[in-house]
Design an enzyme around this catalytic site. Structure first.
Site, PDB file in Angstrom:
ATOM      1  NE  ARG A  40      -4.361  -1.594   1.680  1.00 20.29           N
ATOM      2  CZ  ARG A  40      -5.243  -2.116   2.525  1.00 20.29           C
ATOM      3  NH1 ARG A  40      -4.991  -2.123   3.819  1.00 20.29           N
ATOM      4  NH2 ARG A  40      -6.379  -2.620   2.068  1.00 20.29           N
ATOM      5  CE  LYS A 205     -17.583 -11.381  10.058  1.00 16.02           C
ATOM      6  NZ  LYS A 205     -17.596 -10.021  10.650  1.00 16.02           N
ATOM      7  N   GLY A 357      -6.703  -7.226   1.551  1.00 15.04           N
ATOM      8  CA  GLY A 357      -5.416  -7.009   2.216  1.00 15.04           C
ATOM      9  C   GLY A 357      -4.684  -8.310   2.489  1.00 15.04           C
TER      10      GLY A 357
HETATM   11  P1  ADP Z   1      -8.909 -10.405   2.589  1.00 12.53           P
HETATM   12  O1  ADP Z   1      -8.194  -9.534   3.592  1.00 12.53           O
HETATM   13  O2  ADP Z   1      -7.997 -10.851   1.482  1.00 12.53           O
HETATM   14  O3  ADP Z   1     -10.189  -9.791   2.113  1.00 12.53           O
HETATM   15  P2  ADP Z   1     -10.246 -11.882   4.639  1.00 12.53           P
HETATM   16  O4  ADP Z   1      -9.853 -10.849   5.627  1.00 12.53           O
HETATM   17  O5  ADP Z   1     -11.652 -12.035   4.260  1.00 12.53           O
HETATM   18  O6  ADP Z   1      -9.331 -11.760   3.329  1.00 12.53           O
HETATM   19  O7  ADP Z   1      -9.820 -13.315   5.206  1.00 12.53           O
HETATM   20  C1  ADP Z   1      -8.480 -13.632   5.498  1.00 12.53           C
HETATM   21  C2  ADP Z   1      -8.406 -14.613   6.626  1.00 12.53           C
HETATM   22  O8  ADP Z   1      -9.208 -15.756   6.389  1.00 12.53           O
HETATM   23  C3  ADP Z   1      -6.997 -15.130   6.803  1.00 12.53           C
HETATM   24  O9  ADP Z   1      -6.464 -14.622   8.008  1.00 12.53           O
HETATM   25  C4  ADP Z   1      -7.166 -16.647   6.836  1.00 12.53           C
HETATM   26  O10 ADP Z   1      -6.419 -17.266   7.855  1.00 12.53           O
HETATM   27  C5  ADP Z   1      -8.646 -16.806   7.100  1.00 12.53           C
HETATM   28  N1  ADP Z   1      -9.121 -18.122   6.662  1.00 12.53           N
HETATM   29  C6  ADP Z   1      -9.051 -18.665   5.441  1.00 12.53           C
HETATM   30  N2  ADP Z   1      -9.539 -19.926   5.438  1.00 12.53           N
HETATM   31  C7  ADP Z   1      -9.933 -20.187   6.697  1.00 12.53           C
HETATM   32  C8  ADP Z   1     -10.491 -21.343   7.341  1.00 12.53           C
HETATM   33  N3  ADP Z   1     -10.754 -22.450   6.678  1.00 12.53           N
HETATM   34  N4  ADP Z   1     -10.765 -21.242   8.670  1.00 12.53           N
HETATM   35  C9  ADP Z   1     -10.491 -20.105   9.333  1.00 12.53           C
HETATM   36  N5  ADP Z   1      -9.954 -18.998   8.799  1.00 12.53           N
HETATM   37  C10 ADP Z   1      -9.678 -19.039   7.489  1.00 12.53           C
HETATM   38 MG    MG Z   2      -8.611  -9.164   5.696  1.00 16.71          MG
END
Ligand code: ADP
Ligand code: MG
Length: 399
Positions: A40, A205, A357
């Site tokens: 960033r 989520k 992120g």
């Molecule tokens: P981004 O920041 O790319 O939008 P998110 O914040 O939505 O992504 O999600 C990222 C998090 O999701 C990571 O910290 C990862 O560990 C978690 N994650 C991915 N798969 C799982 C899972 N099966 N169970 C729990 N957490 C998960």
């Molecule tokens: Mg995130």
């Protein structure tokens, strides 16, 4: 229409620039927090450099994390000021104060070509206040720091915050180059994407992403679901998901989306195998079929068969948008699904966009470079809300 930099005539002026310098931090080993991914900061350079080249003095406003209106040392922007100085190859004056006479004096002394970064703007409760008047009063104080306002913090444009929204109403303003670039890419993804068009979603989520799925469902050919959110999809299909992440309040919406997808002929790709473990840790992985998740285990990554299927679906697309890791990539045992998807995106010959992120940090940590993809968006929530078709306060303010 949003005005670009060229509309401003900034030469010789003092420019107040809102950037998104909200970098992920990690433990530096000695108890200090260090920058985990400077993407960033790098993405903010083109606007900063263009303004400096025209001949302005710059006061940069940015935030880091969610300090909730309190000064918290571990969320100070001071390390970011250091990194920005290294990348720019010039001094960046750091102001620990956000308001008051000391900072105003420092700013008044700034000469053309000089850059000052204010401390984390969210240390001031008024920045994120729900009270419109409080935000406006705070923005009026900030407006004294510049003749013009350039908004370039794309990652914050979905927030109605003082330095994002109100400030734009108080000074002649324009969007910086990052915002212009982000909006151009996101418009391609929503307006006339080349087909086949795939959207790959993962991350923690479902409730964060369900609006995007709903808005893009009619436009996509294939929807690929991984990450923690996939278990709410499996639960909606009546499957046992053990101790995996689960959002019971999203189940009905997911069922509706799955039914709509089937009706309009959109392919929804869910994993066929899953890496599970007894606890949320890097230990004791075992591979199970998606129909046999043990009740005392949790799913932490998609399995190899799923990763291959996801990768081949992605490679067939002419346009792909990916947001959210496929598994808990922070644990090496559960990073392979995310790596396979990143690899497949890097092989797409059309437009591939990585948003989010954590996703951006994950691909860089895995050794991919920005040029392996069509575009790595700096916006997490902001990109998602844009793709949901929402009007974003920070962009409305620039019209
Ligand atoms: P981004 O920041 O790319 O939008 P998110 O914040 O939505 O992504 O999600 C990222 C998090 O999701 C990571 O910290 C990862 O560990 C978690 N994650 C991915 N798969 C799982 C899972 N099966 N169970 C729990 N957490 C998960
Ligand atoms: Mg995130």
């Amino acid at each position: 229409m949003i005005q670009g930099l060229s509309a401003l005539n900034p030469a010789g002026k003092r420019v107040l620039l809102r950037c998104d310098l909200n970098v992920p931090l990690k433990d530096g080993g000695d108890g200090r927090r260090v920058i985990a991914d400077d993407g960033r900061i790098r993405a903010s350079l083109p606007t900063i450099q263009e303004l400096l080249a025209v001949g302005v003095s710059l006061v940069i406003i940015a935030h880091l994390g969610r300090p909730k209106g309190e000064a918290r040392g571990e969320l100070s922007l001071e390390p970011v000021a250091k990194r920005l100085a290294e990348l720019l190859g010039q001094e960046v004056i750091f102001s620990p104060e956000i308001t008051g006479s000391t900072v105003l004096e420092k700013i008044n002394r700034l000469e053309i070509g000089q850059v000052l970064l204010l401390e984390n703007i969210r240390f001031s409760p008024a920045e994120t206040s729900k009270d419109d008047q409080a935000r406006l009063e705070f923005a009026k104080q900030l407006a004294m720091y510049g003749d013009l306002f350039v908004s370039d913090g794309f990652g914050a444009v979905h927030r109605k915050h003082a330095s994002v929204f109100e400030l734009a109403h108080l000074l002649p303003h324009a969007a910086g180059k990052l915002i212009a670039a982000e909006v151009a890419v996101l418009d391609k993804l929503t307006q006339s994407p080349e087909r086949p068009y795939g959207v790959v979603l993962g991350g923690a989520k479902v409730s964060d992403k369900i609006g995007v799925i709903s808005n893009l469902l009619d436009k996509v050919d294939v929807l690929v679901i991984g990450g923690g959110m996939l278990f709410t999809f499996l639960a909606a299909q009546g499957k046992e998901i053990g101790k995996s992440l689960f959002e019971v309040e999203s189940v009905d919406l997911v069922k509706e989306l799955l039914a709509r997808a089937e009706k309009i002929g959109v392919r929804v790709l869910l994993p066929s195998d899953i890496w599970v473990a007894p606890a949320f840790a890097n230990d004791s992985p075992s591979l199970v079929s998606v129909d046999q998740i043990p009740s005392n285990q949790m799913g932490l990554d998609i399995g190899p068969e799923s990763a291959r299927a996801f990768a081949s679906a992605i490679r067939e697309c002419a346009t792909v948008f990916w947001n959210g890791p496929m598994g808990v990539f922070e644990f090496p045992n559960f990073a392979s699904g995310t790596r396979s998807v990143a690899q497949a995106l890097s092989e797409v010959s059309g437009l591939s966009v990585v948003g989010g992120g954590d996703s951006a940090a994950a691909v860089r940590a895995m050794g991919f470079s920005d040029s392996d993809f069509g575009y790595i968006s700096t916006g997490g929530g902001a990109s998602l809300e844009y793709l949901e078709g929402k009007e974003l306060p920070g962009l409305i303010a620039l019209r």
